[in-house]
Write a protein that holds these residues in place. Structure first.
Motif, PDB file in Angstrom:
ATOM      1  N   PRO A  18       0.835  -1.213   0.000  1.00  0.00           N
ATOM      2  CA  PRO A  18       0.000   0.000   0.000  1.00  0.00           C
ATOM      3  C   PRO A  18       0.866   1.260   0.000  1.00  0.00           C
ATOM      4  CG  PRO A  18      -0.721  -1.539   1.692  1.00  0.00           C
ATOM      5  CD  PRO A  18       0.570  -2.059   1.151  1.00  0.00           C
ATOM      6  N   ILE A  19       0.513   2.208  -0.832  1.00  0.00           N
ATOM      7  CA  ILE A  19       1.271   3.455  -0.927  1.00  0.00           C
ATOM      8  C   ILE A  19       1.291   4.180   0.417  1.00  0.00           C
ATOM      9  CG2 ILE A  19      -0.664   4.867  -1.728  1.00  0.00           C
ATOM     10  CD1 ILE A  19       2.958   5.144  -3.013  1.00  0.00           C
ATOM     11  N   SER A  20       0.230   4.056   1.197  1.00  0.00           N
ATOM     12  CA  SER A  20       0.189   4.724   2.496  1.00  0.00           C
ATOM     13  C   SER A  20       1.272   4.191   3.428  1.00  0.00           C
ATOM     14  CB  SER A  20      -1.190   4.571   3.137  1.00  0.00           C
ATOM     15  OG  SER A  20      -1.530   3.212   3.270  1.00  0.00           O
ATOM     16  N   ARG A  21       1.519   2.879   3.400  1.00  0.00           N
ATOM     17  CA  ARG A  21       2.561   2.284   4.248  1.00  0.00           C
ATOM     18  C   ARG A  21       3.954   2.662   3.778  1.00  0.00           C
ATOM     19  NH1 ARG A  21       2.039  -3.761   5.218  1.00  0.00           N
ATOM     20  NH2 ARG A  21       3.737  -3.271   6.627  1.00  0.00           N
ATOM     21  N   VAL A  22       4.150   2.723   2.465  1.00  0.00           N
ATOM     22  CA  VAL A  22       5.460   3.085   1.919  1.00  0.00           C
ATOM     23  C   VAL A  22       5.780   4.541   2.235  1.00  0.00           C
ATOM     24  CG1 VAL A  22       6.795   3.335  -0.215  1.00  0.00           C
ATOM     25  CG2 VAL A  22       5.375   1.321   0.129  1.00  0.00           C
ATOM     26  N   LEU A  23       4.811   5.444   2.057  1.00  0.00           N
ATOM     27  CA  LEU A  23       5.036   6.853   2.361  1.00  0.00           C
ATOM     28  C   LEU A  23       5.247   7.078   3.858  1.00  0.00           C
ATOM     29  CD1 LEU A  23       2.464   8.549  -0.053  1.00  0.00           C
ATOM     30  CD2 LEU A  23       4.944   8.331  -0.344  1.00  0.00           C
ATOM     31  N   ALA A  24       4.561   6.316   4.686  1.00  0.00           N
ATOM     32  CA  ALA A  24       4.765   6.414   6.133  1.00  0.00           C
ATOM     33  C   ALA A  24       6.166   5.928   6.501  1.00  0.00           C
ATOM     34  CB  ALA A  24       3.709   5.600   6.870  1.00  0.00           C
ATOM     35  N   HIS A  25       6.611   4.859   5.871  1.00  0.00           N
ATOM     36  CA  HIS A  25       7.927   4.296   6.173  1.00  0.00           C
ATOM     37  C   HIS A  25       9.059   5.249   5.796  1.00  0.00           C
ATOM     38  CE1 HIS A  25      11.063   1.240   6.581  1.00  0.00           C
ATOM     39  NE2 HIS A  25      11.492   1.611   5.393  1.00  0.00           N
ATOM     40  N   TYR A  26       9.020   5.810   4.586  1.00  0.00           N
ATOM     41  CA  TYR A  26      10.118   6.636   4.109  1.00  0.00           C
ATOM     42  C   TYR A  26      10.022   8.100   4.524  1.00  0.00           C
ATOM     43  CZ  TYR A  26      11.851   2.765   1.370  1.00  0.00           C
ATOM     44  OH  TYR A  26      12.371   1.551   0.994  1.00  0.00           O
ATOM     45  N   TYR A  27       8.798   8.634   4.668  1.00  0.00           N
ATOM     46  CA  TYR A  27       8.646  10.064   4.894  1.00  0.00           C
ATOM     47  C   TYR A  27       7.881  10.417   6.165  1.00  0.00           C
ATOM     48  CZ  TYR A  27       9.775   9.796  -0.066  1.00  0.00           C
ATOM     49  OH  TYR A  27      10.348   9.504  -1.259  1.00  0.00           O
ATOM     50  N   GLY A  28       7.349   9.431   6.848  1.00  0.00           N
ATOM     51  CA  GLY A  28       6.589   9.709   8.065  1.00  0.00           C
ATOM     52  C   GLY A  28       5.217  10.310   7.806  1.00  0.00           C
ATOM     53  N   LEU A  29       4.697  10.183   6.584  1.00  0.00           N
ATOM     54  CA  LEU A  29       3.369  10.717   6.258  1.00  0.00           C
ATOM     55  C   LEU A  29       2.292   9.776   6.790  1.00  0.00           C
ATOM     56  CD1 LEU A  29       3.818  11.874   2.556  1.00  0.00           C
ATOM     57  CD2 LEU A  29       3.795  13.288   4.603  1.00  0.00           C
ATOM     58  N   ASN A  30       1.273  10.361   7.398  1.00  0.00           N
ATOM     59  CA  ASN A  30       0.162   9.577   7.922  1.00  0.00           C
ATOM     60  C   ASN A  30      -1.011   9.723   6.955  1.00  0.00           C
ATOM     61  OD1 ASN A  30      -1.514   8.083   9.514  1.00  0.00           O
ATOM     62  ND2 ASN A  30      -1.769   9.644  11.087  1.00  0.00           N
ATOM     63  N   ILE A  31      -1.241   8.694   6.162  1.00  0.00           N
ATOM     64  CA  ILE A  31      -2.289   8.706   5.134  1.00  0.00           C
ATOM     65  C   ILE A  31      -3.449   7.859   5.626  1.00  0.00           C
ATOM     66  CG2 ILE A  31      -2.830   8.193   2.719  1.00  0.00           C
ATOM     67  CD1 ILE A  31      -0.569  10.265   3.125  1.00  0.00           C
ATOM     68  N   ALA A  32      -4.646   8.439   5.592  1.00  0.00           N
ATOM     69  CA  ALA A  32      -5.846   7.699   5.981  1.00  0.00           C
ATOM     70  C   ALA A  32      -6.103   6.592   4.960  1.00  0.00           C
ATOM     71  CB  ALA A  32      -7.047   8.631   6.045  1.00  0.00           C
ATOM     72  N   ALA A  33      -6.565   5.472   5.433  1.00  0.00           N
ATOM     73  CA  ALA A  33      -6.817   4.325   4.550  1.00  0.00           C
ATOM     74  C   ALA A  33      -8.187   4.405   3.900  1.00  0.00           C
ATOM     75  CB  ALA A  33      -6.676   3.032   5.338  1.00  0.00           C
ATOM     76  N   SER A  34      -8.682   5.611   3.688  1.00  0.00           N
ATOM     77  CA  SER A  34      -9.994   5.773   3.064  1.00  0.00           C
ATOM     78  C   SER A  34      -9.856   5.819   1.549  1.00  0.00           C
ATOM     79  CB  SER A  34     -10.642   7.067   3.559  1.00  0.00           C
ATOM     80  OG  SER A  34      -9.860   8.176   3.156  1.00  0.00           O
ATOM     81  N   ARG A  35     -10.985   5.819   0.863  1.00  0.00           N
ATOM     82  CA  ARG A  35     -10.986   5.892  -0.597  1.00  0.00           C
ATOM     83  C   ARG A  35     -10.792   7.340  -1.037  1.00  0.00           C
ATOM     84  NH1 ARG A  35     -13.181   2.367  -4.078  1.00  0.00           N
ATOM     85  NH2 ARG A  35     -12.945   0.281  -3.302  1.00  0.00           N
ATOM     86  N   GLY A  36     -10.444   7.507  -2.287  1.00  0.00           N
ATOM     87  CA  GLY A  36     -10.299   8.839  -2.850  1.00  0.00           C
ATOM     88  C   GLY A  36      -8.891   9.391  -2.697  1.00  0.00           C
ATOM     89  N   ARG A  37      -8.781  10.685  -2.975  1.00  0.00           N
ATOM     90  CA  ARG A  37      -7.482  11.354  -2.895  1.00  0.00           C
ATOM     91  C   ARG A  37      -7.377  12.145  -1.602  1.00  0.00           C
ATOM     92  NH1 ARG A  37      -4.465  11.332  -7.454  1.00  0.00           N
ATOM     93  NH2 ARG A  37      -5.533  10.706  -9.351  1.00  0.00           N
ATOM     94  N   GLN A  38      -6.163  12.201  -1.095  1.00  0.00           N
ATOM     95  CA  GLN A  38      -5.886  12.975   0.101  1.00  0.00           C
ATOM     96  C   GLN A  38      -4.735  13.927  -0.210  1.00  0.00           C
ATOM     97  OE1 GLN A  38      -5.161  10.611   3.556  1.00  0.00           O
ATOM     98  NE2 GLN A  38      -4.482  12.347   4.763  1.00  0.00           N
TER      99      GLN A  38
END
Length: 131
Positions: free
Chosen positions: A10-30
């Motif tokens: 999941p892109i949310s997990r990869v971005l959290a791992h490398y950049y510390g971004l917290n992405i909601a696992a909801s649908r759509g764009r954030q």
């Protein structure tokens, strides 16, 4: 070759791992602040549906494997292996290395101003020149 996005982490997990971004696992764009340049107003967006992120200022659009390849400086096959180890998936269809076969890295013959000849993906920082 069309890639099966279900094998990508999941892109949310990869971005959290490398950049510390917290992405909601909801649908759509954030909308998020781009981790690759100084950003006061969000200029990037993450789509959990398409498993991609892009920054409108940097003109960059990546999936999970693209982020891993850029951050780790590795090939696609190596990124899939790292994804499997780090995020629990993504390398089920990676064939083993075949002796004598190309590694998958992009190479170019040395020429004027080309240094070693290897091309490595990266992001040009603002204000930097290409030379």
């Amino acid at each position: 070759m069309v890639s099966d996005s279900s094998s990508k982490p999941p892109i949310s997990r990869v971005l959290a791992h490398y950049y510390g971004l917290n992405i909601a696992a909801s649908r759509g764009r954030q909308k998020v602040c781009c981790p690759l340049h100084a950003d006061e107003n969000p200029s990037a967006s993450v789509s959990v549906d398409t498993n991609r992120w892009n920054c409108f200022v940097c003109s960059i659009s990546e999936d999970s494997f693209d982020v891993i390849m850029r951050e780790e400086g590795c090939s696609f096959a190596e990124a899939k292996e790292r994804a499997h180890r780090e995020f629990g998936g993504g390398s089920s269809d990676v064939p083993p290395d075949v002796p004598g076969e190309p590694s998958g890295r992009v190479h170019q013959r040395p020429g004027p101003g080309r240094g070693s000849g290897s091309i490595r993906a990266g992001v040009r920082r603002f204000g930097a020149t290409w030379s």
